[in-house]
Write a protein that holds these residues in place. Sequence first.
Motif, PDB file in Angstrom:
ATOM      1  N   VAL A 102      -9.304  17.251 -51.440  1.00  0.00           N
ATOM      2  CA  VAL A 102      -9.320  17.461 -49.997  1.00  0.00           C
ATOM      3  C   VAL A 102      -9.691  18.905 -49.663  1.00  0.00           C
ATOM      4  CG1 VAL A 102      -7.677  15.623 -49.545  1.00  0.00           C
ATOM      5  CG2 VAL A 102      -6.844  17.942 -49.935  1.00  0.00           C
ATOM      6  N   CYS A 104      -8.372  21.867 -50.537  1.00  0.00           N
ATOM      7  CA  CYS A 104      -7.263  22.707 -50.067  1.00  0.00           C
ATOM      8  C   CYS A 104      -7.366  24.116 -50.624  1.00  0.00           C
ATOM      9  CB  CYS A 104      -5.928  22.093 -50.430  1.00  0.00           C
ATOM     10  SG  CYS A 104      -5.521  22.218 -52.177  1.00  0.00           S
ATOM     11  N   PHE A 105      -8.259  24.341 -51.555  1.00  0.00           N
ATOM     12  CA  PHE A 105      -8.514  25.666 -52.142  1.00  0.00           C
ATOM     13  C   PHE A 105      -7.373  26.177 -53.014  1.00  0.00           C
ATOM     14  CE2 PHE A 105     -12.361  27.263 -49.885  1.00  0.00           C
ATOM     15  CZ  PHE A 105     -12.500  26.256 -48.950  1.00  0.00           C
ATOM     16  N   LEU A 106      -6.387  25.337 -53.321  1.00  0.00           N
ATOM     17  CA  LEU A 106      -5.267  25.849 -54.114  1.00  0.00           C
ATOM     18  C   LEU A 106      -5.682  26.120 -55.556  1.00  0.00           C
ATOM     19  CD1 LEU A 106      -2.184  23.835 -52.841  1.00  0.00           C
ATOM     20  CD2 LEU A 106      -2.756  26.196 -52.412  1.00  0.00           C
ATOM     21  N   ALA A 120     -15.677  23.763 -47.746  1.00  0.00           N
ATOM     22  CA  ALA A 120     -15.043  22.567 -47.198  1.00  0.00           C
ATOM     23  C   ALA A 120     -15.827  22.051 -46.006  1.00  0.00           C
ATOM     24  CB  ALA A 120     -13.619  22.891 -46.782  1.00  0.00           C
ATOM     25  N   ALA A 121     -15.663  20.779 -45.701  1.00  0.00           N
ATOM     26  CA  ALA A 121     -16.253  20.201 -44.497  1.00  0.00           C
ATOM     27  C   ALA A 121     -15.363  19.071 -44.033  1.00  0.00           C
ATOM     28  CB  ALA A 121     -17.662  19.711 -44.773  1.00  0.00           C
ATOM     29  N   ARG A 134     -10.383  16.498 -44.664  1.00  0.00           N
ATOM     30  CA  ARG A 134     -11.325  17.476 -45.179  1.00  0.00           C
ATOM     31  C   ARG A 134     -11.795  17.059 -46.569  1.00  0.00           C
ATOM     32  NH1 ARG A 134      -8.705  22.938 -44.717  1.00  0.00           N
ATOM     33  NH2 ARG A 134      -7.404  22.107 -46.344  1.00  0.00           N
ATOM     34  N   PRO A 157      -2.506  19.587 -55.523  1.00  0.00           N
ATOM     35  CA  PRO A 157      -1.481  18.724 -54.951  1.00  0.00           C
ATOM     36  C   PRO A 157      -1.915  17.255 -54.909  1.00  0.00           C
ATOM     37  CG  PRO A 157      -2.600  19.885 -53.208  1.00  0.00           C
ATOM     38  CD  PRO A 157      -3.239  20.325 -54.492  1.00  0.00           C
TER      39      PRO A 157
ATOM     40  N   PRO B 110      -1.887  20.703 -47.575  1.00  0.00           N
ATOM     41  CA  PRO B 110      -3.156  20.988 -48.255  1.00  0.00           C
ATOM     42  C   PRO B 110      -4.375  20.781 -47.364  1.00  0.00           C
ATOM     43  CG  PRO B 110      -1.751  19.665 -49.656  1.00  0.00           C
ATOM     44  CD  PRO B 110      -1.090  19.704 -48.321  1.00  0.00           C
ATOM     45  N   ARG B 218     -12.087  24.559 -37.653  1.00  0.00           N
ATOM     46  CA  ARG B 218     -11.526  23.350 -38.272  1.00  0.00           C
ATOM     47  C   ARG B 218     -12.072  23.050 -39.660  1.00  0.00           C
ATOM     48  NH1 ARG B 218      -9.441  19.005 -35.526  1.00  0.00           N
ATOM     49  NH2 ARG B 218     -10.772  17.458 -36.492  1.00  0.00           N
ATOM     50  N   TYR B 219     -11.188  22.902 -40.593  1.00  0.00           N
ATOM     51  CA  TYR B 219     -11.499  22.383 -41.928  1.00  0.00           C
ATOM     52  C   TYR B 219     -12.636  23.133 -42.612  1.00  0.00           C
ATOM     53  CZ  TYR B 219      -8.540  18.708 -40.153  1.00  0.00           C
ATOM     54  OH  TYR B 219      -7.483  18.033 -39.606  1.00  0.00           O
ATOM     55  N   LYS B 220     -12.840  24.386 -42.250  1.00  0.00           N
ATOM     56  CA  LYS B 220     -13.934  25.139 -42.882  1.00  0.00           C
ATOM     57  C   LYS B 220     -13.462  25.838 -44.136  1.00  0.00           C
ATOM     58  CE  LYS B 220     -17.744  25.903 -39.922  1.00  0.00           C
ATOM     59  NZ  LYS B 220     -17.672  26.426 -38.585  1.00  0.00           N
ATOM     60  N   THR B 221     -12.284  26.449 -44.062  1.00  0.00           N
ATOM     61  CA  THR B 221     -11.822  27.240 -45.201  1.00  0.00           C
ATOM     62  C   THR B 221     -10.320  27.431 -45.078  1.00  0.00           C
ATOM     63  OG1 THR B 221     -12.141  29.311 -46.376  1.00  0.00           O
ATOM     64  CG2 THR B 221     -12.326  29.410 -44.003  1.00  0.00           C
ATOM     65  N   ARG B 222      -9.759  28.357 -45.838  1.00  0.00           N
ATOM     66  CA  ARG B 222      -8.330  28.613 -45.764  1.00  0.00           C
ATOM     67  C   ARG B 222      -8.117  30.109 -45.559  1.00  0.00           C
ATOM     68  NH1 ARG B 222      -4.624  24.478 -47.946  1.00  0.00           N
ATOM     69  NH2 ARG B 222      -4.428  24.442 -45.709  1.00  0.00           N
ATOM     70  N   TRP B 224      -6.570  32.513 -46.913  1.00  0.00           N
ATOM     71  CA  TRP B 224      -6.642  33.521 -47.984  1.00  0.00           C
ATOM     72  C   TRP B 224      -8.036  33.631 -48.580  1.00  0.00           C
ATOM     73  CZ3 TRP B 224      -3.845  28.927 -48.522  1.00  0.00           C
ATOM     74  CH2 TRP B 224      -4.391  27.987 -49.387  1.00  0.00           C
ATOM     75  N   GLU B 225      -8.928  32.767 -48.160  1.00  0.00           N
ATOM     76  CA  GLU B 225     -10.288  32.785 -48.697  1.00  0.00           C
ATOM     77  C   GLU B 225     -11.198  33.760 -47.943  1.00  0.00           C
ATOM     78  OE1 GLU B 225     -12.239  31.018 -51.092  1.00  0.00           O
ATOM     79  OE2 GLU B 225     -10.340  30.599 -52.054  1.00  0.00           O
ATOM     80  N   ARG B 247     -16.470  34.876 -44.469  1.00  0.00           N
ATOM     81  CA  ARG B 247     -16.612  34.278 -45.803  1.00  0.00           C
ATOM     82  C   ARG B 247     -18.097  34.094 -46.058  1.00  0.00           C
ATOM     83  NH1 ARG B 247     -15.716  28.880 -48.587  1.00  0.00           N
ATOM     84  NH2 ARG B 247     -14.985  29.564 -50.614  1.00  0.00           N
ATOM     85  N   ASN B 248     -18.555  34.527 -47.196  1.00  0.00           N
ATOM     86  CA  ASN B 248     -19.970  34.406 -47.550  1.00  0.00           C
ATOM     87  C   ASN B 248     -20.890  34.998 -46.494  1.00  0.00           C
ATOM     88  OD1 ASN B 248     -19.252  33.050 -49.824  1.00  0.00           O
ATOM     89  ND2 ASN B 248     -19.485  31.035 -48.889  1.00  0.00           N
TER      90      ASN B 248
END
Lengths: 195, 741
Positions: A102, A104-106, A120-121, A134, A157, B110, B218-222, B224-225, B247-248
């Motif tokens: 998904v 989550c980048f973990l 992500a998309a 996602r 996860p 997540p 939305r839902y692009k990244t997190r 900490w990235e 980012r990038n």
Amino acid sequence: MKNIGIRDDTVRPGRSSGGRRRNAVFYFDLSEALPYTERMAKMLREVTGTVGALAKGFAVTFKTMFRPAVTENYPAEPVHFEGRYRGLHVLRRDENGLEKCVACFLCAAACPANCIYIEAAENTSDHRISAAERYAKVYNIDYNRCIFCGYCVEACPCDAITHGHGFEIASYDMNGLVYRKEQLLEKPPAAAAKP
Amino acid sequence: MPETMTTAAPSAVTLTIDGKTVTAPPGTLLIEAAKQAGIEVPSFCYYPGMALQGACRMCLVSIEKMGKLQTACTTTVAPGMVVHTENDEVRNARKAMLEFLLTNHPLDCPVCDKGGECELQDAVFRYGAAETRFMESKLHHEEKQFSKLIYYDWPRCILCYRCVRVCDEIMDVNAYGVAFRAAHSEIIPNRGEKLECEECGMCVDICPVGALTSGTYRYKTRPWEMNYTGTVCNHCGDGCKTTLSIRNNEIIRANNRDHSGINGEFLCVKGRFGWDFVNSQERLLEPRVRRNGSQAPASWDDALGLAVERLKAVIKEHGRDAVAVIGSNRTSNEENYLLQRLARSVLGTNNIDHHRTADYASLVGALTAAGAKDRHATMAEIASANSILLIGNDPTQQHPLVALQIREAVRQHGAHLYVINRNRIKLAERQAAVFAEVKNETEALASLIGDSPSGELAALREKLQAESDTVVIFGSEIQGRDVQRLVRWALALPGRTRFVALGDYANSRGAADMGLLPNTLPGYSPVSDVAASARFESVWGGSIPSKPGRNIREIIVDIDSGAIKALLVFGSNPAKTFGVSKETLAKLSLLFVADLFPTETAAMADVVVPAASFAEKSGTVTNLCGEVQALRKTMRKAGTRSDFEILLALARLLGAAWPYRTPDDVLREIVERVPGYSIALPHLLVGGAVPTRPEGAPLALERADLVFSSGDSLFTSGSVSRFSWALNAPEEARRPRGHIF
């Protein structure tokens, strides 16, 4: 000269050995320093000891000759792995064939070598890649840097990333070691059923 | 502790929190007193500056001699109070509250956009209640799209009502409400199924969980990235500090969660979502040169070489007066300073101007003449003023931060707002103590300061006489002599008065301060002032022409008449702003344009070079209050060069040896040479806003049609907004100008 057979390398100037002899190399003592009987007894002890040691060693050799071989005849035959072997990563699919990841980048966060790159998309109803909102549009692992520590697998996860048993990734081209999602992804169930 | 009660001064209350002795003014909330003592009491619904809610029960603390746990966000300090914020009873209560909050909250961290910066996640990590004891399945509703920019995911909502309150109290838009009851409660738009609001995204920003999410992030990244860089928004003139998340080499989002800068956490739709023009596919990424009638890609050397070759030919054939320069409202102070240096000392002409959106020269001149150069109000002083006189403009649409400061002044300490405007603007409708609806602000001003003001103006004047501390805010409607009249009259009022002129864009004030004017040197000295010229000539070498140049209207007329043969345009679109026709521009021997986008002007250019946006360069900008802030380079865009680099290259090719290596070198010269700009650099470098106190005796405004506002709305920003998806996508962007949300 006495005791020419004993080469004592522990007694050196300026170094206190405490009178203890270490790392002494033993030769047959042909000097007249010891009485004849003692010299003979010593020589016999040497000979019997050596023969005994040889017999013990070759016993292992001959015994092993009749055991099945543990070495693998790679590459002529396939390699066998322990179940937990940490090889090339595999991105898993769920029972519906959707990607488990998904994004989550973990895994990327856990990676000590910083070798995982994700973009992500968002899933849409007509374009559904994973079960959640996602998915990973891009998922790269740079095997130039990966140290196969398994932290990514532990961090996941969703049990999406696992270690497979692939290991034949040596390459003359570093660029080829950046594996893309398409290379890492498990085959869809329908395609896997086909021969 | 009776001793404490008797010995404490009446102005301060002493109490004990977790063994620490804390002193706070009476009426301080316990949660704030604890914060001052460095003790964090967790809370979801409590938010400084907004009404108390007492909904989440996370801030429960135990107070000795009180039977039950108390909410720290609604309890005020009392003398001798002994408070425990982290004993077992409190921890258990908080854990239980979290368990309740998680009954329906999905553990989809997540996937959730808030994962990693979620206040609920933090609290669960701290108190541990992640394992539910409920066997019942969680309630679920599908996610709703409230607007193109804002989504609402009901199951994640913990009903802290922060969004409802921020929209109502801080933004005064009141777009949200709560429907249904108890576990079925739901945040809903107040007007229909979709949001009908300013789309400022404050609700997304303030949401402690991932219930309200941003349509662009939305839902692009997190979290900490991304890399975070604090810089200044490039749209209106308010100068909001914004933290760009990169980012990038791409901006992913903008917010100001560290509450730094003059705007705290506030950003409007342009600041929060309107940065996406930087990522636009339509950005110019290579120089273009017109050959045989059509533009074709060229190298930087070819493009700049051709421009310089034609410039030299024009100067040789028609003289230095045949060259004109138009500057930008958005480029940095350093670039503006270099641009006018290029014009004055390299090209040798005063034909330099920009689209003036407020008459700063007249304001500075009037304040200097009155000996009151310290009477420029800062952004913070607008919010702390006792009374505000607003003449013209519509801050709610054009200057959202100024509007916020005005609303805060009225809401937080009952300041009086006096509005003179031709339109029924929102501030007049909602906050004004007196609103004088007039036909024309200029005439109204004459009447107000004249002998016999009529109607509302008379009442307004009478009330202003009684005010002790007034900030006078005016738009481009007041210009030239009217500014002088207004300043003279307002300074004579019994109370203290300060002034703000509302210029449209990020560096409108800086462009005027840096002398992008035909008759004024940097720092508002006339070009004919020998001493002021010498100040710059001593570092630049050569001499500055002492004859005032052509203003922008004259430049356009003289292009048509053939007197001007070469025009350099930096970050401006005169073809649209001033309606210059294609035929007129075609008469030029050289039209050189440095811009981000293929604008109408760039389409006519002989040489177009791609400039870097605000996110791709360093420098400083000055907001409409005269506060200088630092732009920080946050990313790179392949193919572009900053105006600083372009100017340096042009100067070198024209044979001038400039000593600057970085914008900092230019800033040092500005600090040294420009009156009013001797600012403290350390404060600037740590992201602060440093007020300037310019002074000078500029010449009078040449004519009336030089200063005018573009009249942008919340969703437009000159020639830039059309390249932004986020500013065009919302339904509200299509409302008529001046629509009140």
